[in-house]
Scaffold this motif. Structure first.
Motif, PDB file in Angstrom:
ATOM      1  N   HIS A 155       0.840  -1.198   0.000  1.00  0.00           N
ATOM      2  CA  HIS A 155       0.000   0.000   0.000  1.00  0.00           C
ATOM      3  C   HIS A 155       0.877   1.250   0.000  1.00  0.00           C
ATOM      4  CE1 HIS A 155      -3.944   1.994   1.034  1.00  0.00           C
ATOM      5  NE2 HIS A 155      -3.086   2.972   1.263  1.00  0.00           N
ATOM      6  N   ALA A 156       1.924   1.239   0.817  1.00  0.00           N
ATOM      7  CA  ALA A 156       2.843   2.384   0.870  1.00  0.00           C
ATOM      8  C   ALA A 156       3.505   2.610  -0.474  1.00  0.00           C
ATOM      9  CB  ALA A 156       3.902   2.142   1.947  1.00  0.00           C
ATOM     10  N   GLU A 157       3.911   1.545  -1.127  1.00  0.00           N
ATOM     11  CA  GLU A 157       4.574   1.646  -2.421  1.00  0.00           C
ATOM     12  C   GLU A 157       3.657   2.260  -3.471  1.00  0.00           C
ATOM     13  OE1 GLU A 157       7.520  -1.293  -4.909  1.00  0.00           O
ATOM     14  OE2 GLU A 157       5.655  -2.164  -4.152  1.00  0.00           O
ATOM     15  N   GLU A 158       2.425   1.801  -3.524  1.00  0.00           N
ATOM     16  CA  GLU A 158       1.490   2.305  -4.530  1.00  0.00           C
ATOM     17  C   GLU A 158       1.020   3.724  -4.208  1.00  0.00           C
ATOM     18  OE1 GLU A 158       1.012   1.057  -7.358  1.00  0.00           O
ATOM     19  OE2 GLU A 158       2.033  -0.844  -6.987  1.00  0.00           O
ATOM     20  N   ALA A 159       0.882   4.041  -2.916  1.00  0.00           N
ATOM     21  CA  ALA A 159       0.502   5.409  -2.532  1.00  0.00           C
ATOM     22  C   ALA A 159       1.611   6.387  -2.922  1.00  0.00           C
ATOM     23  CB  ALA A 159       0.230   5.486  -1.031  1.00  0.00           C
ATOM     24  N   ALA A 160       2.860   5.990  -2.725  1.00  0.00           N
ATOM     25  CA  ALA A 160       3.985   6.834  -3.112  1.00  0.00           C
ATOM     26  C   ALA A 160       4.002   7.050  -4.616  1.00  0.00           C
ATOM     27  CB  ALA A 160       5.298   6.203  -2.645  1.00  0.00           C
ATOM     28  N   LYS A 192       0.816  10.292  -2.970  1.00  0.00           N
ATOM     29  CA  LYS A 192       0.157  10.401  -1.670  1.00  0.00           C
ATOM     30  C   LYS A 192       1.203  10.189  -0.577  1.00  0.00           C
ATOM     31  CE  LYS A 192      -4.407   8.982  -3.351  1.00  0.00           C
ATOM     32  NZ  LYS A 192      -5.583   8.088  -3.135  1.00  0.00           N
ATOM     33  N   ASP A 193       2.033  11.211  -0.361  1.00  0.00           N
ATOM     34  CA  ASP A 193       3.202  11.085   0.506  1.00  0.00           C
ATOM     35  C   ASP A 193       2.845  10.688   1.934  1.00  0.00           C
ATOM     36  OD1 ASP A 193       3.959  12.304  -1.849  1.00  0.00           O
ATOM     37  OD2 ASP A 193       5.488  13.566  -0.906  1.00  0.00           O
ATOM     38  N   GLU A 234       0.127   9.402   3.218  1.00  0.00           N
ATOM     39  CA  GLU A 234      -0.486   8.068   3.269  1.00  0.00           C
ATOM     40  C   GLU A 234       0.577   6.984   3.105  1.00  0.00           C
ATOM     41  OE1 GLU A 234      -3.673   5.444   0.623  1.00  0.00           O
ATOM     42  OE2 GLU A 234      -3.855   7.645   0.688  1.00  0.00           O
ATOM     43  N   ALA A 235       1.525   7.206   2.198  1.00  0.00           N
ATOM     44  CA  ALA A 235       2.575   6.227   1.954  1.00  0.00           C
ATOM     45  C   ALA A 235       3.457   6.037   3.189  1.00  0.00           C
ATOM     46  CB  ALA A 235       3.423   6.659   0.766  1.00  0.00           C
ATOM     47  N   VAL A 283       9.552   3.010  -1.658  1.00  0.00           N
ATOM     48  CA  VAL A 283       8.823   4.154  -1.114  1.00  0.00           C
ATOM     49  C   VAL A 283       9.745   5.351  -0.916  1.00  0.00           C
ATOM     50  CG1 VAL A 283       7.540   5.013   0.889  1.00  0.00           C
ATOM     51  CG2 VAL A 283       7.077   2.721  -0.001  1.00  0.00           C
TER      52      VAL A 283
END
Length: 414
Positions: A269-274, A278-279, A281-282, A320
């Motif tokens: 999730h962190a990888e895709e948010a980055a 979406k800093d 959130e990541a 990330v």
């Protein structure tokens, strides 16, 4: 030539009903036993009545074919008697009626579809009995395959995983009290088969496996299994769908006993948010992922979490930090390189790719180029889908002075 026998014919028909070649039948039996003891030649000897399997081998054949061991043992005992006493032709149809009965149920169900995921989907609606030792052997083997994935290439492991999926599929109609445990093991094996297919570029095949994994999760009432399918699927899903898949997966791994699974899902999730800017959130998801991983009991959770190694966590963290150009990138990169050491595991190829991409994105061009060259050699030796994706990313970030290396990565990524 040896004279044909009803038992030899029975073994032949069981194999054909499962849609397997002699080599595939040997692999399915070996997948049950966990040992490479039966060969294609031995299957040929059984089917031509040159030899009758021992009771030990019969037990594995029964599980691989989805038939009761006791009935198969009884037929084998009669075959041995016929072999000792006579090969007379009037004995050849002795057990024809029993054979037709034996070939019903699971074996017929296994032939209902040409692919392993189709046979598994068919088997989920059935139910009967299998003994506890056989069920335990199938479940343990599924766990062992997830461990093997850490060190064995996708190409080498694929046929073994698919053979074991066939073995569990054949057993499911007779699962009885073990139905839920075997359904979960089947789903874990199907998910691994999907991941290997995706890693080899067989994306439609991977999607089919993930779909049946979710079916296993629903049948077993086991949400973490759906999380496994969704998180694997997130790697190849359209960008707009990835965070949606991972949000559902995060819900599925809540609760005790899921810390390692949660670490992987949150890291993804962190990888895709980055990736979509979406800093906050990541970084929040990455912090939760690392916390969960540090406090997880990796040996007491689901079998499939064993692939979530420190290498995988390094890869996610680097991805990330690199995308967000975080100052933590440099110390994290040093830790990742030290962990890789001199012996590079298969998973380490992806770590090198993430490390090179992260360094380049973060502005550390000199070290990024150096690691990129290491990655070029490693990925060429151990090609996979994730490696090719990393190659394309690295090519986009290499400086103009590295045009040859960039061209190499673009060609490799095709």
């Amino acid at each position: 030539m040896p004279t044909a026998d009803p038992f030899a014919e029975l073994l032949l028909q069981l194999r054909k009903k499962a849609g397997r070649t002699q080599e595939q039948q040997a692999e399915a039996i070996n997948a049950v036993s966990g040992r490479e003891t039966v060969t294609r030649r031995e299957i040929s000897r059984y089917e031509s009545f040159e030899n009758v399997p021992t009771n030990h081998t019969l037990a594995h054949i029964a599980v691989a074919s989805g038939v009761p061991f006791e009935e198969l043992q009884r037929e084998a005992k009669a075959a041995r008697a016929r072999k000792r006493v006579s090969r007379a032709r009037d004995k050849e149809d002795l057990d024809d009626m029993k054979r037709r009965t034996l070939l019903g149920g699971a074996a017929v169900g296994a032939a209902a579809a040409a692919e392993p995921w189709g046979r598994l989907a068919f088997a989920l609606s059935k139910g009967s009995q299998i003994d506890t030792p056989s069920a335990a052997a199938l479940i343990d083997r599924a766990a062992d395959l997830h461990v093997q994935e850490l060190n064995v290439s996708a190409r080498r492991l694929q046929s073994t995983v698919e053979s074991h999926l066939d073995a569990i599929t054949a057993a499911l109609p007779r699962a009885g009290e073990h139905e839920r445990a075997l359904t979960i093991a089947a789903g874990e094996t199907a998910a691994l088969a999907g991941w290997l297919a995706w890693d080899l570029g067989e994306h439609d095949k991977a999607a089919a496996y993930y779909k049946v994994t979710s079916g296993c999760a629903e049948n077993a009432g086991h949400p973490p299994l759906r999380a496994l399918a969704l998180t694997y699927a997130s790697y190849g899903a359209p960008t707009a769908k990835r965070l949606e898949f991972l949000a559902q997966a995060s819900q599925d791994v809540r609760g005790r006993g899921n810390a390692t699974a949660a670490a992987w899902v949150l890291g993804r999730h962190a990888e895709e948010a980055a990736a979509v800017g979406k800093d906050t959130e990541a970084l929040r998801a990455l912090d939760k992922a690392r916390f969960a991983y540090d406090f997880a009991d990796h040996t007491a959770e689901q079998a499939w979490v064993r692939f979530v190694t420190p290498y995988r966590m390094d890869s996610l963290t680097l991805s990330v930090y690199g995308q967000l150009r975080r100052p933590e990138l440099t110390p994290t990169a040093d830790t990742a390189l030290a962990r890789l050491g001199e012996e590079l595991p298969d998973g380490g190829v992806v770590v090198l790719g993430d490390l090179a991409s992260a360094l380049l994105r973060g502005g550390n061009v000199e070290q990024g180029v150096y690691v990129s060259r290491q990655f070029a050699a490693a990925s060429q030796a151990k090609p996979n889908t994730m490696g090719k994706e990393r190659a394309a990313s690295i090519a986009a970030w290499l400086p103009d002075s590295e045009r040859d290396l960039s061209a190499h990565f673009r060609q490799f990524a095709v």
